[in-house]
Design an enzyme around this catalytic site. Structure first.
Site, PDB file in Angstrom:
ATOM      1  N   ASP A  19      48.335 -45.481 -27.785  1.00 35.77           N
ATOM      2  CA  ASP A  19      48.904 -46.117 -26.191  1.00 35.77           C
ATOM      3  C   ASP A  19      47.702 -45.962 -25.364  1.00 35.77           C
ATOM      4  OD1 ASP A  19      49.737 -46.689 -23.544  1.00 35.77           O
ATOM      5  OD2 ASP A  19      52.232 -46.941 -24.213  1.00 35.77           O
TER       6      ASP A  19
ATOM      7  N   HIS B  25      50.056 -49.401 -26.172  1.00 30.63           N
ATOM      8  CA  HIS B  25      51.174 -49.998 -25.465  1.00 30.63           C
ATOM      9  C   HIS B  25      51.343 -51.912 -25.972  1.00 30.63           C
ATOM     10  CE1 HIS B  25      52.755 -49.008 -21.279  1.00 30.63           C
ATOM     11  NE2 HIS B  25      52.767 -50.221 -20.994  1.00 30.63           N
TER      12      HIS B  25
ATOM     13  N   SER C  92      57.145 -50.065 -20.293  1.00 32.47           N
ATOM     14  CA  SER C  92      55.944 -49.543 -18.682  1.00 32.47           C
ATOM     15  C   SER C  92      57.117 -49.187 -17.591  1.00 32.47           C
ATOM     16  CB  SER C  92      55.017 -50.169 -18.983  1.00 32.47           C
ATOM     17  OG  SER C  92      54.229 -49.033 -18.482  1.00 32.47           O
TER      18      SER C  92
HETATM   19  N1  LIG Z   1      45.341 -54.001 -16.058  1.00 31.88           N
HETATM   20  C1  LIG Z   1      45.795 -54.891 -17.943  1.00 31.88           C
HETATM   21  C2  LIG Z   1      47.219 -54.062 -18.410  1.00 31.88           C
HETATM   22  C3  LIG Z   1      48.170 -53.921 -17.967  1.00 31.88           C
HETATM   23  C4  LIG Z   1      49.589 -53.970 -18.810  1.00 31.88           C
HETATM   24  O1  LIG Z   1      48.765 -52.808 -19.818  1.00 31.88           O
HETATM   25  N2  LIG Z   1      50.821 -54.696 -18.391  1.00 31.88           N
HETATM   26  C5  LIG Z   1      51.878 -53.949 -19.363  1.00 31.88           C
HETATM   27  C6  LIG Z   1      52.954 -53.913 -19.004  1.00 31.88           C
HETATM   28  S1  LIG Z   1      52.548 -52.062 -18.811  1.00 31.88           S
HETATM   29  C7  LIG Z   1      52.023 -55.944 -20.092  1.00 31.88           C
HETATM   30  O2  LIG Z   1      53.247 -55.971 -20.238  1.00 31.88           O
HETATM   31  N3  LIG Z   1      50.720 -56.757 -19.593  1.00 31.88           N
HETATM   32  C8  LIG Z   1      50.988 -57.728 -20.611  1.00 31.88           C
HETATM   33  C9  LIG Z   1      50.977 -58.183 -21.763  1.00 31.88           C
HETATM   34  O3  LIG Z   1      50.712 -57.600 -22.769  1.00 31.88           O
HETATM   35  O4  LIG Z   1      51.433 -59.423 -22.076  1.00 31.88           O
HETATM   36  C10 LIG Z   1      45.941 -55.749 -17.517  1.00 31.88           C
HETATM   37  O5  LIG Z   1      45.383 -56.328 -16.348  1.00 31.88           O
HETATM   38  O6  LIG Z   1      47.127 -56.474 -17.736  1.00 31.88           O
END
Ligand SMILES: N[C@@H](CCC(=O)N[C@@H](CS)C(=O)NCC(=O)O)C(=O)O
EC number: 3.1.2.12
Length: 296
Positions: A235, A273, A154
């Site tokens: 995603d 995602h 991402s």
């Molecule tokens: N807005 C959401 C989603 C953000 C999101 O999906 N982040 C991705 C990268 S863009 C991620 O890797 N999140 C941490 C995880 O899944 O461990 C949140 O607050 O966590």
């Protein structure tokens, strides 16, 4: 520079080191995790040099997300490469509101060097990754930062593309290979990128140097190894209300460039995602880098 070991965890034959250090570039304490494969410990002192694969995480992440969920260690140990997981931004800063938004400020460093105050004093993630992360080799001398590759997810996928396309063009030898999960391909055209670039960069003329669809058109590097990308069709940041990722724009931008035919873009049906998606293709990505680093 000293990296303080907060914990050392044995896993998949090697060891995960959770480190922190005072950064002179981001003017703050930074966390970074490093996975040293068994080859680091088992080979004679003078004979072994371990190539490095840097993994850049996405919005809201610390070095722990990928360490806990990406499923990379077994593959790193199989091929004999080290993994480095930098943080996504400096943290705990004396900037009002720096933690208020999940897509701007802390945990949303976008791997750029900010030029707008108050961010510019701390948000120097581009220089941090390029200049301070390799100092790990002073403490772990078997790490070979002359043989390094980069991957990310991402916002981190955007970062991986930036480091490969920008820095290989400038110096010709920086990164051997690049791969991404669901990268932000065209940040200048999407809300995440506009918010970050508008907030961190003093002048709009600076934006293009951080946009892969712009950089790939003028890529000068001698290394034109394939760019490996996986993107899930379910995603939410791709197929939801807003397409923040725009892989199609990168496919379009590559046409007629030296990368024409060398963008290995895989749209994978049904994947989202999350780290369930990343872990599913982790082996393919580490193999891609192991080949480029001469380990296979
Ligand atoms: N807005 C959401 C989603 C953000 C999101 O999906 N982040 C991705 C990268 S863009 C991620 O890797 N999140 C941490 C995880 O899944 O461990 C949140 O607050 O966590």
């Amino acid at each position: 520079m000293t990296f303080t070991v907060k914990s050392e965890i044995y896993t998949f034959g090697g060891r995960l080191l959770k480190l922190s250090h005072q950064s002179l570039i981001t003017n703050s304490f930074m966390d970074v995790n490093v996975y040293l494969p068994s080859q680091y410990f088992n080979s004679p002192e003078s004979l072994v040099k371990i190539p490095v694969l840097i993994y850049l995480s996405g919005l809201t992440c610390t070095p722990q997300n990928a360490s806990e969920k990406a499923g990379l260690f077994g593959y790193a140990d199989k091929y004999g490469l080290a993994l480095v997981f930098p943080d996504t931004s400096p943290k705990n800063l004396p900037i009002a509101g720096s933690k208020d938004s999940w897509d701007f400020g802390e945990s949303a460093g976008f791997y750029l060097d900010a030029t707008k105050e108050p961010w510019s004093k701390y948000f120097q993630m581009h220089s941090y990754i390029l200049k301070e992360i390799p100092l790990l080799a002073k403490q772990y001398p078997k790490l070979d930062f002359t043989k390094k590759s980069i991957m990310g997810h991402s916002m981190g996928g955007l970062g991986a593309l930036l480091f490969f396309l920008r820095n290989n063009s400038e110096s010709h030898t920086e990164f051997q290979s690049v791969s991404c999960f669901a990268p932000i391909c065209a940040p200048m055209s999407v809300p995440w990128g506009k918010k970050a670039f508008g907030g961190y960069l003093a002048d709009e003329s600076e934006w293009a140097q951080y946009d892969p669809t712009q950089l790939i058109k003028k890529y000068q590097g001698i290394n034109t190894s394939d760019i490996l990308i996986h993107q899930g069709t379910k995603d939410g940041f791709y197929s939801g209300d807003i397409n923040q990722l725009q892989p199609e724009k990168l496919v379009e931008a590559v046409k007629g460039t030296r990368y024409d035919g060398k963008l290995n873009m895989n749209l994978v049906e049904g994947y989202d995602h999350s780290y369930y998606f990343i872990a599913s293709f982790a082996g393919e990505h580490v193999l891609h880098h192991a080949k480029a680093l001469g380990l296979v």
